[in-house]
Design an enzyme around this catalytic site. Structure first.
Site, PDB file in Angstrom:
ATOM      1  N   SER A 129       0.778  -1.289  -0.003  1.00 51.78           N
ATOM      2  CA  SER A 129       0.111  -0.024   0.140  1.00 51.78           C
ATOM      3  C   SER A 129       0.936   1.317   0.042  1.00 51.78           C
ATOM      4  CB  SER A 129      -0.905  -0.092   1.198  1.00 51.78           C
ATOM      5  OG  SER A 129      -1.424   1.177   1.475  1.00 51.78           O
ATOM      6  N   TYR A 154      -1.451  -0.797  11.060  1.00 49.61           N
ATOM      7  CA  TYR A 154      -1.909  -1.392   9.506  1.00 49.61           C
ATOM      8  C   TYR A 154      -0.658  -1.170   8.600  1.00 49.61           C
ATOM      9  CZ  TYR A 154      -3.389  -1.128   5.065  1.00 49.61           C
ATOM     10  OH  TYR A 154      -3.450  -1.231   3.783  1.00 49.61           O
ATOM     11  N   LYS A 173       2.300  -3.728   6.561  1.00 45.94           N
ATOM     12  CA  LYS A 173       2.486  -3.711   5.324  1.00 45.94           C
ATOM     13  C   LYS A 173       4.006  -3.442   5.109  1.00 45.94           C
ATOM     14  CE  LYS A 173      -1.649  -4.116   3.319  1.00 45.94           C
ATOM     15  NZ  LYS A 173      -2.025  -5.312   2.463  1.00 45.94           N
TER      16      LYS A 173
HETATM   17  C1  WQD Z   1      -9.495   9.439   1.161  1.00 43.63           C
HETATM   18  C2  WQD Z   1      -9.830  10.986   1.360  1.00 43.63           C
HETATM   19  C3  WQD Z   1     -10.116  11.608   3.778  1.00 43.63           C
HETATM   20  C4  WQD Z   1     -13.879   9.125   4.374  1.00 43.63           C
HETATM   21  C5  WQD Z   1      -6.996   4.407   3.236  1.00 43.63           C
HETATM   22  C6  WQD Z   1      -5.957   3.600   3.757  1.00 43.63           C
HETATM   23  C7  WQD Z   1      -4.961   2.960   2.864  1.00 43.63           C
HETATM   24  C8  WQD Z   1      -5.725   2.422   1.850  1.00 43.63           C
HETATM   25  C9  WQD Z   1      -6.727   3.059   1.086  1.00 43.63           C
HETATM   26  C10 WQD Z   1      -5.723   0.097   2.190  1.00 43.63           C
HETATM   27  C11 WQD Z   1      -8.966  11.382   2.557  1.00 43.63           C
HETATM   28  C12 WQD Z   1     -11.587  11.759   2.890  1.00 43.63           C
HETATM   29  C13 WQD Z   1     -12.662   9.888   3.593  1.00 43.63           C
HETATM   30  C14 WQD Z   1     -14.980   9.991   4.614  1.00 43.63           C
HETATM   31  C15 WQD Z   1     -13.688  12.011   3.619  1.00 43.63           C
HETATM   32  N1  WQD Z   1      -6.169   1.223   2.449  1.00 43.63           N
HETATM   33  N2  WQD Z   1     -12.634  11.388   3.552  1.00 43.63           N
HETATM   34  N3  WQD Z   1     -14.951  11.462   4.411  1.00 43.63           N
HETATM   35  O1  WQD Z   1      -7.318   7.212   3.971  1.00 43.63           O
HETATM   36  O2  WQD Z   1      -6.479   7.980   1.626  1.00 43.63           O
HETATM   37  O3  WQD Z   1      -6.373   5.594   2.259  1.00 43.63           O
HETATM   38  O4  WQD Z   1      -7.567   3.685   2.105  1.00 43.63           O
HETATM   39  O5  WQD Z   1      -4.667  -0.001   1.877  1.00 43.63           O
HETATM   40  O6  WQD Z   1      -3.911   2.568   3.265  1.00 43.63           O
HETATM   41  O7  WQD Z   1      -5.086   4.670   4.673  1.00 43.63           O
HETATM   42  O8  WQD Z   1      -8.462   6.755   1.782  1.00 43.63           O
HETATM   43  O9  WQD Z   1     -10.972   6.831   1.329  1.00 43.63           O
HETATM   44  O10 WQD Z   1     -10.198   6.796   3.869  1.00 43.63           O
HETATM   45  O11 WQD Z   1      -9.697   8.791   2.382  1.00 43.63           O
HETATM   46  O12 WQD Z   1     -13.586  13.289   3.565  1.00 43.63           O
HETATM   47  O13 WQD Z   1     -15.912   9.603   5.127  1.00 43.63           O
HETATM   48  O14 WQD Z   1     -11.363  11.155   1.613  1.00 43.63           O
HETATM   49  O15 WQD Z   1      -9.953  12.763   4.858  1.00 43.63           O
HETATM   50  O16 WQD Z   1      -8.872  12.771   2.281  1.00 43.63           O
HETATM   51  P1  WQD Z   1      -7.051   6.972   2.626  1.00 43.63           P
HETATM   52  P2  WQD Z   1      -9.953   7.131   2.429  1.00 43.63           P
END
Ligand code: WQD
Length: 342
Positions: free
Chosen positions: A124, A148, A152
């Site tokens: 990741s 987590y 990785k």
């Molecule tokens: C994306 C953006 C949030 C939810 C995570 C893991 C990563 C991988 C992918 C496993 C950010 C914003 C999110 C919400 C929001 N997982 N957001 N409201 O955090 O980039 O990555 O998932 O491998 O390891 O860290 O993905 O989709 O959670 O967030 O505003 O309800 O959307 O702040 O900017 P992230 P995400």
């Protein structure tokens, strides 16, 4: 060629099984169904018209895992199985280390005993932490801030040590950016248990009426519109990247590392607008404080995968939103809609 896919009933795993079968690989799936549904594999069979051997087994069950390798001549393993929620990992580190690390170590030891030494690991972009600049290349510094992400990174290091001890292994470390979207058929897609942690499944559940509105975690970042920027990549593009990585491994490269991203950053609000265009509805949202641990921006330099694998993501954010919406409309409650039907 027969490929064992751990976590193959999951979101990325099931999409990769589709691509493997369509590329004439035989597929064996091991999945403990702790965060997935066997219905996804029924759908994969429907999409491809091909068979899958499925075993509802946890990787910690060495005896059952050994039996699978005795019953099947496995040429390579694609390893998706693992817990993957950042926040949950902070609350339950021992569960994450046991499941993700010990599960992987058991798998690798059983593989070694059966002389299966081609291994694709689902890593990741989280291993890059908060990058000092963008885009991110594979030689950027690695740093993690949660259990987590640490699993990785530790598994990447375990695999590199394994190769140093025995160079008959061929290993691909694939660093995913933000996988989103669904197969164009609308039959398989992302189906998180409980409240979605990730942005796109949450938006999709708002659009289909399961959630009243989206919480936007902060609009005060130094980005195009103040909201977080990420490299969203269509899960089918990501799945195709695994086929290319497998083909690379059979050429005997040793350990190879690739970013699987599009190279383009998209903000939270840009994605909301894209989804509104795809579903024809307004997605109500409320801006709330930043989520702990979030970084402002993250997107890939994906040139190495294009150069060495001949792979490049081709689907657009509009494709991702359209395909997600089709999946969510067809399955408002994910796989549970049909799995429980008589
Ligand atoms: C994306 C953006 C949030 C939810 C995570 C893991 C990563 C991988 C992918 C496993 C950010 C914003 C999110 C919400 C929001 N997982 N957001 N409201 O955090 O980039 O990555 O998932 O491998 O390891 O860290 O993905 O989709 O959670 O967030 O505003 O309800 O959307 O702040 O900017 P992230 P995400």
């Amino acid at each position: 060629m027969k490929i064992l896919v751990t976590g193959g009933a999951g979101y990325i795993g099931s999409h990769t099984c589709v691509e493997l079968l369509l590329n004439n690989f035989e597929v064996v799936v091991v999945d403990d169904l702790s965060n997935s549904s066997e219905e996804s594999l029924n759908r994969v069979r429907e999409i491809t018209g091909k068979k899958i051997d499925f075993y509802p087994v946890n990787l910690l069950d060495r005896a059952k895992l050994n039996g699978i390798f005795q019953d099947h001549d496995i040429d390579a393993v694609i390893h998706f199985a693992g817990f993957k929620a950042v926040g949950e990992s902070v609350d339950m580190p021992l569960a994450y280390y046991t499941n993700n690390l010990t599960g992987t170590l058991t798998l690798l030891d059983v593989m070694r005993n059966h002389k299966t030494r081609h291994f694709v690991f689902s890593s990741s972009a989280t291993v890059y932490g908060d990058p000092a600049s963008l885009p991110i290349t594979e030689n950027f510094p690695l740093s993690v801030t949660n259990p987590y992400g640490r699993t990785k990174l530790m598994i990447e290091e375990i695999l590199q040590d394994l190769y140093v001890s025995d160079d008959s292994w061929n290993i691909a470390l694939l660093r995913y950016f933000n996988p989103v979207g669904a197969h164009e058929s609308g039959k398989i897609g992302e189906d998180p248990r409980g409240i979605p942690n990730n942005l796109v499944p949450y938006i999709a559940q708002v659009a289909v009426g399961r959630r009243p509105f989206l919480n936007v975690f902060g609009d005060d970042y130094d980005t195009v519109d103040g909201t977080g920027v990420r490299d969203f990549i269509h899960v089918s593009d990501l799945a195709r990247g695994h086929i290319k990585a497998l083909e690379k491994l059979f050429s005997g490269p040793g350990v190879v590392i690739y970013n699987l991203g599009t190279g383009t950053g998209t903000s939270v609000l840009e994605l909301v607008k894209g989804f509104e265009a795809a579903c024809g509805k307004e997605i109500p949202f409320c801006v709330v404080p930043r989520r702990a641990g979030d970084i402002a921006a993250c997107y890939a330099d994906a040139a190495l995968a294009e150069k060495e694998l001949g792979w490049k993501a081709v689907k657009s954010v509009a494709d991702m939103c359209r395909d997600t919406w089709r999946w969510q409309q067809n399955n408002p409650h994910g796989y549970d809609d049909t799995a429980n039907l008589p």
